[in-house]
Design a protein around this motif. Structure first.
Motif, short mmCIF file in Angstrom:
data_model
loop_
_atom_site.label_atom_id
_atom_site.label_comp_id
_atom_site.label_asym_id
_atom_site.label_seq_id
_atom_site.Cartn_x
_atom_site.Cartn_y
_atom_site.Cartn_z
N ALA A 110 0.84 -1.21 0.00
CA ALA A 110 0.00 0.00 0.00
C ALA A 110 0.86 1.24 0.00
N GLY A 111 0.38 2.26 -0.71
CA GLY A 111 1.07 3.55 -0.73
C GLY A 111 0.21 4.60 -0.09
N GLY A 112 0.70 5.23 0.97
CA GLY A 112 0.01 6.36 1.60
C GLY A 112 -1.43 6.06 2.00
N GLY A 140 4.37 2.17 2.12
CA GLY A 140 5.23 3.34 1.95
C GLY A 140 4.47 4.62 2.25
N PHE A 141 5.12 5.53 2.99
CA PHE A 141 4.56 6.88 3.18
C PHE A 141 5.55 7.89 2.63
N LYS A 142 5.08 9.09 2.34
CA LYS A 142 5.96 10.11 1.79
C LYS A 142 7.06 10.46 2.78
N THR A 165 8.19 1.88 5.00
CA THR A 165 9.29 2.68 4.46
C THR A 165 8.78 4.10 4.17
N VAL A 166 9.68 5.07 4.16
CA VAL A 166 9.29 6.43 3.79
C VAL A 166 10.18 6.92 2.65
N ASP A 167 9.60 7.76 1.78
CA ASP A 167 10.37 8.31 0.65
C ASP A 167 11.39 9.32 1.15
N GLY A 175 14.01 4.34 10.46
CA GLY A 175 13.48 3.12 9.81
C GLY A 175 13.92 3.00 8.37
N ASN A 176 13.12 2.20 7.60
CA ASN A 176 13.43 1.98 6.19
C ASN A 176 13.16 3.23 5.36
N CYS A 177 13.98 3.38 4.31
CA CYS A 177 13.77 4.50 3.39
C CYS A 177 13.60 3.98 1.97
N GLY A 178 13.06 4.82 1.12
CA GLY A 178 12.94 4.47 -0.30
C GLY A 178 11.54 4.00 -0.65
N LEU A 179 11.36 3.74 -1.95
CA LEU A 179 10.05 3.34 -2.45
C LEU A 179 9.73 1.89 -2.07
N VAL A 180 8.45 1.57 -2.00
CA VAL A 180 8.06 0.20 -1.64
C VAL A 180 8.68 -0.83 -2.58
#
Ligand SMILES: Cc1cc2nc3c(=O)[nH]c(=O)nc-3n(C[C@H](O)[C@H](O)[C@H](O)COP(=O)(O)OP(=O)(O)OC[C@H]3O[C@@H](n4cnc5c(N)ncnc54)[C@H](O)[C@@H]3O)c2cc1C
Ligand code: SF4
Ligand code: SF4
Ligand code: FES
Lengths: 265, 337
Positions: A110-112, A140-142, A165-167, A175-180
């Motif tokens: 899921a995105g946002g 993923g969140f922005k 993860t967050v952009d 935490g995690n970074c980057g796109l899903v």
């Protein structure tokens, strides 16, 4: 007997407001009919108009509507929710059928705000992990500020595999970074022939994620998506949501990918 | 039952009927057209047969009787909603064979697709339809290609023939009212050929959605939406809330006609819109009329009235577009084999 007028909304009480971000709140609303995750209500404000909002949680006599403040109707909801009721119509759309996923290994990406329509699925399998072979939630969140459902994440983490993860991280975030999509290759999925992938988010995110899941070996018929389109009536009349021979408000918003991939605006 | 009667008799019947019905028919509005020196023929109330324009095609369709351009759905105060009253009288509508087929397309959307629309049904249930025959095809008509040149679904057929009026009635009330009239076999006039003939491609592959074919339309179309507004089978709407200024808390919700050619039709929050290109809107409309609707409901949506061609200020021809599209589809299939 005259049929019920589908355009006239009913009053629903706001029993609780959960603030996720400055512009995203969950409104817990009284509602006691049948409803599925991925279905939506038209929140109907006299004077301002209507906005289709997904069911983001299903409780005993309540439904959750997680609303992002972006314009005419949604601004008014945020400013006037102290009025403690909202007019609703619905639920509309087909929604997700939990039965389609039971007994399988499930990957939900899921995105946002795309998490809203699928949150009911996560809630269900988090409460009944024995009903599936395995459940991975990849979200993923922005930015850390845009994270939704933080309290729910604490519960989910105990029962299912969660990757968040967050952009755009900030200095306090570790935490995690980057796109899903970065996290898809490393996922261990057993039995790809019947593993289920559910993908909901902004159009570009859905497209890239679907491609990656297909590349990984997921079967098209095991992939599910939810489509957002301009809607007005929610009941197959106004025409705004139509794509080809499909009415998103009636036949969707949830589609199996074998059908969803043919939808071309 | 068929009858031969007089205009005087029919007007007397209309006068009786006017207690319970408003009678709508195509009328000529002088100097009211696209250009000031052109007349328009559109629907209006009539009380006398002489007011009806039989000789020409109406520029607008009858659809506004069942789907008003702007229709109040309900009135609201802060905590209450009240359904708008239905008109007190029913309606009698004069229309042609193709339009009667158009009525079925409207029924499909408003009575079947996703359930019954309260507002449409309450008008539809109290409307009677009187067929006007076509002795000759009009310009741009292609009813024969669409199979809509005849229709049996009327409450009455009526033809003015000099001093006589011929009626075929399927309506008890009218049969009773014409009980003393001469009985005569009456068969509705209909055409068997049109100058415009269209050949519809059975399927249009999705690969052609982005074909340069549509660009020409994109360059010409000015997104005025007239082709949608005159079309008897275009039924889309948008809802609007209006509030009365003297009391900020009370108002009404309406629905108004919407057009898939006009900007804003697909706008979503966040400023995202689909089909920004006008050529893509043409593609969307054309394929809805002669492909998508049929796949969903079994008949073509377009009934071949040609009104969209009559009205377009940019001289875009829908019929010609279908034929060119058919050629394009055939050429594409040949190339692939
Ligand atoms: C099936 C479905 C489910 C949905 N589920 C949810 C949900 O669960 N939660 C949720 O919050 N939303 C959801 N939406 C989206 C939601 O319906 C819209 O955000 C809402 O209708 C906006 O209404 P509004 O009147 O507040 O905005 P409007 O006043 O209609 O604002 C929209 C218009 O304002 C402009 N605009 C608005 N925001 C921006 C922006 N950020 N940037 C630039 N321009 C902007 C655009 O021109 C846009 O056309 C869903 C939509 C659909 C179709
Ligand atoms: S009438 Fe012609 S110019 Fe106007 S929207 Fe239709 S195709 Fe475009
Ligand atoms: S598309 Fe054109 S020809 Fe077909 S029904 Fe509509 S107005 Fe008539
Ligand atoms: S939202 Fe009106 S037809 Fe789907």
């Amino acid at each position: 007997m005259t049929e019920l007028n589908p355009y006239i909304p009913f009053l629903s009480k706001i029993t609780e407001v959960i603030k996720h971000t400055e512009i995203e709140f969950t409104f817990r609303m009284t509602y006691s009919g049948d409803v599925k995750p991925g279905q939506f209500f038209e929140v109907s404000l006299p004077k301002f108009g209507e906005a289709p909002i997904s069911v983001s949680g299903i409780g005993d006599g309540t439904v959750d509507l997680t609303i992002r403040k972006v314009g005419k109707v949604t601004d008014e909801i945020f400013e006037n929710y102290v009025g403690d009721t909202l007019f609703l119509r619905g639920p509309y759309g087909n929604g997700f059928d939990i039965a389609n996923y039971k007994g399988k290994e499930i990957l939900l990406v899921a995105g946002g705000t795309g998490l809203s329509p699928v949150k009911g699925i996560v809630d269900y399998f988090s409460a009944h992990p024995e009903d599936c072979k395995g459940f991975t939630l990849l979200v993923g969140f922005k930015s850390p500020k845009d994270m939704l459902f933080k309290k729910d994440f604490e519960i989910w983490k105990k029962n299912i595999n969660v990757i968040m993860t967050v952009d755009y991280p900030d200095e306090h975030y570790d935490g995690n970074c980057g796109l899903v999509t970065q996290y898809i290759p490393e996922l261990m999925i057993k039995g790809l022939t019947d593993a289920v992938g559910i993908v909901v988010g902004p159009p570009i995110m859905m497209k890239c994620t679907i491609n990656d899941l297909l590349a990984k070996g997921f079967k098209e018929e095991n992939l599910w998506i939810s489509q957002e389109r301009k809607m007005c009536c929610g009941i197959g009349k106004c025409g705004h949501c139509k794509i080809d021979d499909t009415y998103i408000c009636l036949d969707g918003p949830v589609f199996n990918y074998t059908k969803g991939k043919f939808l071309k605006d | 039952m068929g009858y031969q009667t007089t205009a005087e008799k029919i007007n007397a019947i209309f006068s009786d009927l006017s207690k319970d019905y408003l009678i709508y028919a195509p009328k000529r509005f002088v100097g009211d057209g696209t250009f000031t020196y052109i007349d328009t023929i559109r629907y209006g109330e009539i009380t006398d047969l002489a007011e009806i324009e039989f000789a020409e095609k109406s520029n607008y369709s009858f659809k506004e009787v069942l789907l008003p351009i702007s229709e109040t759905l309900f009135y609201f105060t802060e905590n209450e909603m009240k359904e708008a009253d239905a008109p007190k009288k029913g309606a009698i509508v004069f229309l042609r064979s193709c339009d009667l087929h158009g009525l079925k397309r409207m029924d499909t959307i408003y009575l079947e697709n996703g359930g019954v629309d309260t507002y449409y049904k309450r008008l539809r249930d109290h409307t009677k339809f009187i067929l006007m025959g076509c002795e000759n095809s009009f310009e741009n008509c292609f009813c024969v290609s669409m199979g809509t040149q005849t229709s049996e679904d009327y409450d009455a057929y009526l033809k003015v023939d000099g001093d006589n009026v011929l009626v075929d009635s399927r309506w008890d009330y009218l049969d009773a009212a014409l009980a003393g009239a001469t009985q005569a076999p009456v068969i509705a006039d209909s055409v068997t050929a049109n100058d415009t003939v269209v050949t519809i491609p059975e399927t249009v592959p999705q690969t052609l959605f982005d074909d340069p074919f549509w660009e020409e339309y994109g360059n010409r179309c000015i997104a005025c939406g007239r082709c949608n507004f005159v079309c008897p089978t275009c039924t889309c709407f948008t809802m609007q809330d209006i509030f009365y200024t003297d009391n900020g808390k009370a108002g009404e919700r309406r629905r108004v006609w919407a057009s898939c050619h006009v900007d804003g039709y697909t706008d979503m929050a966040g400023g995202h819109a689909f089909r920004n290109d006008k050529g893509q809107r043409m593609r969307f409309k054309v394929l809805h009329k002669v492909n998508d609707y049929k796949r969903r409901f079994g008949t073509h949506m377009c009934i071949g009235c040609g009104r969209c061609d009559d009205v377009c200020p940019e001289y875009i021809s829908f019929a010609n577009c279908i034929n060119r599209l058919n050629t394009l589809v055939n050429d594409t299939v040949k190339e692939e084999n």
